[in-house]
Design an enzyme around this catalytic site. Structure first.
Site, short mmCIF file in Angstrom:
data_model
loop_
_atom_site.label_atom_id
_atom_site.label_comp_id
_atom_site.label_asym_id
_atom_site.label_seq_id
_atom_site.Cartn_x
_atom_site.Cartn_y
_atom_site.Cartn_z
N ARG A 40 0.83 -1.22 0.00
CA ARG A 40 0.00 0.00 0.00
C ARG A 40 0.86 1.26 0.00
O ARG A 40 0.46 2.28 -0.57
CB ARG A 40 -0.95 -0.01 1.19
N LYS A 213 -18.34 -16.28 3.29
CA LYS A 213 -19.77 -16.09 3.52
C LYS A 213 -20.55 -15.64 2.28
O LYS A 213 -20.13 -14.75 1.56
CB LYS A 213 -19.98 -15.02 4.58
N GLY A 364 -8.78 -8.82 -0.17
CA GLY A 364 -7.52 -8.99 0.55
C GLY A 364 -7.00 -10.41 0.49
O GLY A 364 -5.83 -10.65 0.19
N GLY A 387 -13.76 -4.27 -0.46
CA GLY A 387 -15.14 -3.82 -0.29
C GLY A 387 -15.53 -2.77 -1.31
O GLY A 387 -16.61 -2.84 -1.91
P1 ADP Z 1 -11.47 -11.78 0.12
O1 ADP Z 1 -10.67 -11.21 1.27
O2 ADP Z 1 -10.62 -12.14 -1.06
O3 ADP Z 1 -12.66 -10.92 -0.23
P2 ADP Z 1 -13.05 -13.43 1.88
O4 ADP Z 1 -12.57 -12.60 3.04
O5 ADP Z 1 -14.44 -13.29 1.47
O6 ADP Z 1 -12.08 -13.17 0.64
O7 ADP Z 1 -12.83 -14.96 2.20
C1 ADP Z 1 -11.59 -15.49 2.54
C2 ADP Z 1 -11.70 -16.50 3.66
O8 ADP Z 1 -12.60 -17.54 3.31
C3 ADP Z 1 -10.36 -17.15 3.92
O9 ADP Z 1 -9.97 -16.88 5.24
C4 ADP Z 1 -10.64 -18.64 3.71
O10 ADP Z 1 -9.97 -19.46 4.64
C5 ADP Z 1 -12.14 -18.72 3.91
N1 ADP Z 1 -12.68 -19.92 3.26
C6 ADP Z 1 -12.61 -20.26 1.97
N2 ADP Z 1 -13.17 -21.47 1.76
C7 ADP Z 1 -13.62 -21.91 2.96
C8 ADP Z 1 -14.27 -23.09 3.39
N3 ADP Z 1 -14.58 -24.08 2.55
N4 ADP Z 1 -14.57 -23.20 4.71
C9 ADP Z 1 -14.24 -22.22 5.57
N5 ADP Z 1 -13.63 -21.07 5.22
C10 ADP Z 1 -13.31 -20.92 3.93
MG MG Z 2 -11.03 -11.17 3.38
#
Ligand code: ADP
Ligand code: MG
Length: 408
Positions: A40, A213, A364, A387
């Site tokens: 960053r 989620k 992230g 976000g």
């Molecule tokens: P980003 O930061 O790229 O937007 P998210 O924060 O939405 O992504 O999701 C990332 C998290 O989702 C990671 O910590 C990962 O471990 C978790 N994750 C991915 N697949 C699963 C799963 N099958 N069960 C539990 N957690 C999961």
């Molecule tokens: Mg994340």
């Protein structure tokens, strides 16, 4: 109405000796005062270099972490001032543009007499980094008096903090109307230009959505179903969809209050002709823990949980990536932080990198996954704001961007 670019601002006005407030995103990971990933800081350099070269007096502000309106020494921006000065010097030497006495000063507040004095003492082409904006609750409350106090520090305002553009805070939105001239910084501008192309994507437009989620990504899923040709769902999110279809998901992470949403989205995707792909095989384990035994299965046993998409699913998703002309990826396909659960994410990341499609990755954890796999160079755009990029893709107004929009 239009948003002025930094170049347009520099062409229209001489900024030499003028006070320019730059809202950047210097929210780097810190532990014991040591900076982890400094991407960053590096991302904020181009705008600062341009303003230094224009002999502006730069007042630089950012938040760091979540101090919740309390002064917290562990979240001070002081160590960032040093790191920034070093990074600017390195960038300057690389550009080989002669001797320059780069100075990054630091002041331990962001408003008040001490700050006014430090701004008055600034020389042309120097930078004054203010202390963490969020030491004042007034920042996130978007308090008008605090916003005006920030605005009084400067003649010009440049927003380069894409990561917080979806927040209406004092430094991203509240202060902007009180500053004489405003512009989008180079980083913010690039994000907007890149993400804008997703509004009329070249087809096939293929998206990959994963992560923890469904509820985090509901809005973006709904929006993409209306626009994408194919969506590959992975991560824990997939199990909410499978559970909604009555498939066994064992102890996988499922949001029971989102089953109706999942069914509604599948129905809408079918109606629109968007291929909403779900995993057909899974890496299962009894716990999310390093070293636990894993199995590849098409049906998840009652005592187990899905921790990654299986190899057959990964190949199907990879094929979609290779056939795409435009790709958007947000959210890992599994618990990629654990090596044994990271193969699905890795396969999809490699396919996106190998694809001829224009590729955009945001989030992230998704960026961390891309870096872990080592394919960052082969992705066309890595969005710095998780976000903010999702809200932009949904077509929502970003307050930090809207604030820059003025009659011209
Ligand atoms: P980003 O930061 O790229 O937007 P998210 O924060 O939405 O992504 O999701 C990332 C998290 O989702 C990671 O910590 C990962 O471990 C978790 N994750 C991915 N697949 C699963 C799963 N099958 N069960 C539990 N957690 C999961
Ligand atoms: Mg994340």
């Amino acid at each position: 109405m239009a948003i002025q670019s930094l170049d347009a601002l520099l062409n229209a006005s001489s900024l030499a000796g003028k006070r320019v407030f730059v809202r950047a995103d210097l929210n780097v990971p810190l532990s014991d005062g040591r900076i982890g990933d400094d991407s960053r800081i590096r991302a904020s350099l181009p705008t600062l270099q341009r303003l230094v070269a224009a002999d502006a007096r730069i007042i630089l502000a950012s938040h760091l972490g979540r101090p919740k309106g309390q002064r917290n020494p562990a979240l001070s921006l002081a160590p960032i001032a040093l790191a920034l000065q070093e990074a600017l010097q390195v960038a300057h030497q690389e550009a080989n543009t002669g001797d320059l006495n780069l100075k990054v000063h630091f002041v331990s507040n962001c408003i008040g007499d001490e700050v006014t004095k430090a701004v008055g003492d600034l020389g042309d082409g120097e930078i004054l980094l203010l202390e963490n904006l969020r030491f004042h609750a007034a920042e996130t409350d978007n308090d008008p008096e605090f916003a005006k106090a920030l605005a009084r520090l400067a003649d010009f305002y440049v927003n380069d903090a894409f990561g917080t553009a979806h927040r209406a805070h004092a430094s991203t939105a509240g202060m902007v109307p009180y500053v004489h001239e405003v512009a989008a910084g180079l980083l913010l501008q690039r994000e907007l230009d890149e993400l804008e192309t997703l509004r009329v994507p070249e087809r096939p437009f293929v998206c990959f959505l994963g992560g923890a989620k469904v509820s985090d990504k509901l809005g973006v899923l709904e929006a993409l179903i209306e626009r994408a040709d194919t969506i590959g769902v992975g991560g824990a999110m997939a199990y909410t969809f499978l559970a909604a279809m009555g498939e066994p998901v064992g102890r996988s992470l499922v949001e029971l209050d989102r089953l109706d949403d999942a069914n509604r989205m599948r129905a809408r995707a079918r109606e629109r002709g968007c291929d909403l792909m779900l995993p057909t095989d899974h890496i299962v384990a009894t716990r999310v823990e390093k070293g636990v035994p894993t199995q590849t299965m098409t049906t998840i046993p009652d005592d187990s949980m899905g921790v990654d998409i299986g190899p057959e699913t990964a190949e199907r998703y990879a094929a979609a990536a290779l056939a795409a002309r435009t790709i958007l990826w947000n959210g890992p396909m599994g618990v990629f932080e654990i090596d044994a659960f990271s193969h699905g994410t890795e396969r999809v990341a490699r396919a996106i990198a190998a694809s001829k499609a224009r590729s955009i990755v945001g989030g992230g954890d998704s960026l961390a996954a891309v870096n872990k796999v080592g394919v960052a160079e082969d992705i066309d755009h890595l969005s710095t704001g998780g976000g903010a990029s999702l809200e932009f893709v949904q077509g929502l107004t970003l307050p930090g961007v809207a604030a820059l929009d003025r009659p011209r």
